[in-house]
Design a protein around this motif. Structure first.
Motif, PDB file in Angstrom:
ATOM      1  N   GLY A 285      63.757 145.079 103.016  1.00  0.00           N
ATOM      2  CA  GLY A 285      65.188 144.889 102.826  1.00  0.00           C
ATOM      3  C   GLY A 285      65.989 146.098 103.259  1.00  0.00           C
ATOM      4  N   GLY A 286      67.315 145.986 103.100  1.00  0.00           N
ATOM      5  CA  GLY A 286      68.182 147.136 103.325  1.00  0.00           C
ATOM      6  C   GLY A 286      68.186 148.010 102.082  1.00  0.00           C
ATOM      7  N   VAL A 287      68.231 149.319 102.266  1.00  0.00           N
ATOM      8  CA  VAL A 287      68.125 150.252 101.142  1.00  0.00           C
ATOM      9  C   VAL A 287      69.176 151.342 101.303  1.00  0.00           C
ATOM     10  N   ALA A 288      69.757 151.763 100.168  1.00  0.00           N
ATOM     11  CA  ALA A 288      70.730 152.854 100.183  1.00  0.00           C
ATOM     12  C   ALA A 288      70.611 153.652  98.897  1.00  0.00           C
ATOM     13  N   ALA A 289      70.963 154.946  98.982  1.00  0.00           N
ATOM     14  CA  ALA A 289      71.003 155.822  97.814  1.00  0.00           C
ATOM     15  C   ALA A 289      72.403 156.413  97.724  1.00  0.00           C
ATOM     16  N   MET A 290      72.981 156.396  96.502  1.00  0.00           N
ATOM     17  CA  MET A 290      74.327 156.916  96.280  1.00  0.00           C
ATOM     18  C   MET A 290      74.305 157.936  95.158  1.00  0.00           C
ATOM     19  N   ASP A 291      75.287 158.850  95.190  1.00  0.00           N
ATOM     20  CA  ASP A 291      75.363 159.842  94.124  1.00  0.00           C
ATOM     21  C   ASP A 291      76.125 159.271  92.935  1.00  0.00           C
ATOM     22  N   VAL A 292      76.372 160.106  91.923  1.00  0.00           N
ATOM     23  CA  VAL A 292      76.983 159.635  90.689  1.00  0.00           C
ATOM     24  C   VAL A 292      78.416 159.169  90.907  1.00  0.00           C
ATOM     25  N   THR A 293      79.072 159.659  91.959  1.00  0.00           N
ATOM     26  CA  THR A 293      80.445 159.223  92.260  1.00  0.00           C
ATOM     27  C   THR A 293      80.457 157.995  93.158  1.00  0.00           C
ATOM     28  N   LEU A 294      79.285 157.418  93.427  1.00  0.00           N
ATOM     29  CA  LEU A 294      79.111 156.244  94.285  1.00  0.00           C
ATOM     30  C   LEU A 294      79.375 156.547  95.751  1.00  0.00           C
TER      31      LEU A 294
ATOM     32  N   GLY B  91      58.067 167.969 100.258  1.00  0.00           N
ATOM     33  CA  GLY B  91      59.373 168.534 100.591  1.00  0.00           C
ATOM     34  C   GLY B  91      60.283 167.605 101.358  1.00  0.00           C
ATOM     35  N   GLU B  92      59.936 166.308 101.398  1.00  0.00           N
ATOM     36  CA  GLU B  92      60.794 165.360 102.103  1.00  0.00           C
ATOM     37  C   GLU B  92      62.010 165.025 101.252  1.00  0.00           C
ATOM     38  N   GLY B  93      63.007 164.378 101.854  1.00  0.00           N
ATOM     39  CA  GLY B  93      64.240 164.082 101.157  1.00  0.00           C
ATOM     40  C   GLY B  93      64.485 162.596 100.998  1.00  0.00           C
ATOM     41  N   LEU B  94      65.759 162.255 100.742  1.00  0.00           N
ATOM     42  CA  LEU B  94      66.116 160.873 100.468  1.00  0.00           C
ATOM     43  C   LEU B  94      65.977 159.976 101.694  1.00  0.00           C
ATOM     44  N   THR B  95      66.136 160.530 102.880  1.00  0.00           N
ATOM     45  CA  THR B  95      66.003 159.716 104.094  1.00  0.00           C
ATOM     46  C   THR B  95      64.601 159.136 104.203  1.00  0.00           C
ATOM     47  N   GLU B  96      63.596 159.968 103.938  1.00  0.00           N
ATOM     48  CA  GLU B  96      62.202 159.503 103.974  1.00  0.00           C
ATOM     49  C   GLU B  96      61.930 158.525 102.828  1.00  0.00           C
ATOM     50  N   LEU B  97      62.542 158.782 101.668  1.00  0.00           N
ATOM     51  CA  LEU B  97      62.387 157.867 100.532  1.00  0.00           C
ATOM     52  C   LEU B  97      62.900 156.481 100.893  1.00  0.00           C
TER      53      LEU B  97
END
Length: 617
Positions: free
Chosen positions: A234-243, A218-224
């Motif tokens: 490295g540095g990591v980021a997640a963005m939605d379809v609208t960037l 049940g974890e989210g993107l922050t844990e990912l």
């Protein structure tokens, strides 16, 4: 070693006795160069000649012979000899595939004189050559040269031919050994790659298991993102379809900016395939390696995962971002499912609220709390119209489902922007090209107008090509008989669109009498209009038993003539002036302004016509 010359034409029997030992010595060697040198040394000894050499066909060339081993020579030209078609004894042997001899260069007409200069330097007069054959094909020649005219015997030819056969066998053995050694080397390299691949798959599988467990737990993107940072450094980021950024590791703004630039550039390229891991080398924009992977499900893009590395990406880095993109898609799909399940409840609540279908404050409060909202006592509706929403959403999304997700993501961006200045969640919903935001509002429309303007600016800056307009309702609660906030906001939106000025935000409060022309109001709207214009003046009259409203009414009816007003009211002109000053002060009216005079006269007329003595009832 001292040579013992034998008379020309004598038999080879004494020399041939040593071929067995020589054969064992040559065949026991795996070093090709050493084997060839052993053969030419044996040729000099056994044939009693001065120079011996082996010329081999160049690889890929069946016409040019090149000296590979030589002994007894004096000239550098002999050591680097190359014989082309028709040149010298060696090419004669190559062409005829038979032994060939020249007893005297100076008188022979059977060969060319291409190498006469070298022969002069060496002092050679005669030569004998034998072919080296493999499978019926000549691969080279074994040559013997003497510095005297010579009558090479049949025994010499036999000895040279035997040595040529030994040299051929040595070459074949050496080449087979080199082939086997190369094969072993390739096998070792293949085994190493397999071990590396197995190690990569094992590590990748372990990381995939960690990432998958995040979803199952049940974890989210922050844990990912945190897990990917741990394994890549490295540095990591997640963005939605609208960037729009969903989450990122610390100090990742430069990474996000670079990734957005790259993805927008890639989206504009025809034929580009976003469903691959893209590696972008460092440049003057971003000094790190950039990895970009699409998170997709069901053929639709849900977002992107990006990694910034200080080192050139390894196969494991690529595998990690691929796994992260898959798990990100799982998280986003799960979140989408949850949002879709609750989205209708949120949307229904917002639209019922602004359409005036909820007139019970208790019901509104209960439903809002169930959805995670705390409603203020007074609300305002910001209604945003996206004129080109369909074209904008379809330009990059492709599939209709992806376009709808992009529209919803834009509404989510508007909600987050509206919430950024406050501390409580903002109810929001989208219907077609309209985005509804319910925010805290009071009698002053200024703060909400500023907020709406900031939202439009931020959305247009983040998403080029959008054309936005906003309308703001008056403050509303849950009293029955008032015009729904949606209608008020639509009227303000209509007025803002028609104004044609640079201000694309319209407020219902600022419409004045225009609000009734755009959509006839009911009693509640009229009461609100009277309260807005005359409220403080009516309060003063009631609390001080004064007659300010009546004084203003007569003054306006007398065409703003002070003397006529005083005569009508039977008071001194100075008293009229005092009362008018109080009206201007309390109502914030400018009696020299035609619009303020019109609003005041309309409010007083409405007050008298509808007997609205206390506009707060």
């Amino acid at each position: 070693m001292t040579k013992v010359r034998r008379p020309a034409g004598s038999g080879p029997a004494p020399e041939l006795k040593g071929l067995d030992g020589l054969a064992s010595d040559i065949l026991g060697r795996l070093d090709l160069e050493a084997s060839l040198l052993a053969v030419v040394n044996a040729a000099v000894d056994l044939i009693d000649t001065d120079i011996a050499g082996i010329l081999l066909l160049d690889e890929g060339d069946d016409e040019v012979l090149t000296m590979r081993a030589c002994t007894g020579h004096r000239s550098v030209g002999t050591a680097h000899l190359k014989a082309g078609p028709g040149q010298g004894v060696a090419e004669k042997v190559l062409a005829t595939r038979k032994p060939f001899k020249v007893d005297d260069y100076t008188t022979s007409r059977s060969i060319s004189h291409d190498f006469y200069v070298i022969a002069e330097e060496e002092g050679t007069r005669s030569a004998l050559g034998a072919p080296m054959m493999v499978g019926g094909q000549v691969i080279g020649t074994l040559m013997a040269w003497a510095r005297r005219p010579s009558k090479f015997s049949a025994g010499d030819l036999q000895t040279l031919a035997s040595l040529a056969s030994l040299a051929t066998i040595a070459i074949v053995n050496a080449r087979l050994y080199e082939t086997e050694r190369a094969a072993v080397s390739r096998l070792k390299e293949a085994n190493r790659r397999l071990e590396d691949q197995y190690g990569l798959l094992r590590r990748s599988s372990r990381i995939h298991g960690e990432l998958t467990r995040l979803v199952l737990d049940g974890e989210g993107l922050t844990e990912l993102v945190a897990t990917v940072v741990e394994h890549t450094g490295g540095g990591v980021a997640a963005m939605d379809v609208t960037l729009e950024l969903l989450t990122a590791s610390e100090e990742s703004q430069a990474l996000v900016d670079r990734a957005v630039r790259h993805l927008r550039w890639a989206a504009g390229r025809s034929g580009s395939d976003p469903r691959t891991v893209t590696i972008v080398p460092p440049d003057h924009f971003f000094e790190r390696w950039l990895l970009v992977a699409e998170s997709a499900a069901g053929g639709a893009t849900l977002g992107h995962v990006v990694i910034g590395l200080d080192h050139s990406p390894t196969s494991l880095d690529e595998a990690i971002i691929e796994q992260a993109a898959i798990v990100c898609a799982l998280v986003l799909t799960k979140e989408t499912a949850v949002l879709e399940a609750s989205g209708k409840a949120h949307s229904d609540f917002v639209w019922e609220l602004v359409e005036g279908e909820i007139d019970d404050e208790g019901e509104a409060t209960r439903r809002a709390r169930h959805l995670g909202y705390e409603l203020p006592e007074r609300l305002r509706l910001i209604l945003i119209e996206v004129e080109n929403l369909d074209a904008w959403a379809g330009a990059e999304a492709g599939a209709p489902e992806a376009a709808e997700r992009r529209k919803d993501a834009l509404a989510g961006s508007a909600r987050r922007l509206a919430q950024a200045g406050g501390t409580t969640p903002v109810p929001a919903a989208r219907r077609g090209s309209l985005i509804a935001l319910v925010v805290k509002g009071d009698e002053d429309s200024g703060p909400v107008r500023s907020l709406a303007g900031a939202i439009l600016h931020s959305l247009e800056e983040a998403h080029s090509g959008l054309r936005l307009t906003a309308g703001i309702s008056g403050p509303f609660g849950f009293a029955a008989g008032t015009t729904p906030a949606l209608v008020q906001a639509q009227n303000a939106l209509c007025a803002a669109s028609a104004a044609g000025s640079g201000d694309r935000v319209g407020a219902f409060d600022d419409l004045g009498v225009l609000q009734f022309l755009l959509a006839p109001g009911n009693r509640g709207d009229l009461r609100g209009f009277v309260q807005k214009v005359l409220g403080p003046i009516l309060d003063y009259d009631r609390d001080h038993s004064a007659d300010l409203v009546r004084t203003a009414e007569v003054y306006l009816d007398c065409d703003c003539n002070l003397q006529r007003t005083a005569a009508r009211l039977y008071i001194h002109p100075k008293t009229v002036r005092y009362r008018l000053d109080r009206v201007v002060e309390l109502g914030e009216l400018d009696m020299s302004c035609q619009r303020d005079r019109f609003n005041a006269q309309l409010a007083i007329t409405t007050l008298r016509a509808l007997s609205l003595q206390d506009t707060r009832k």
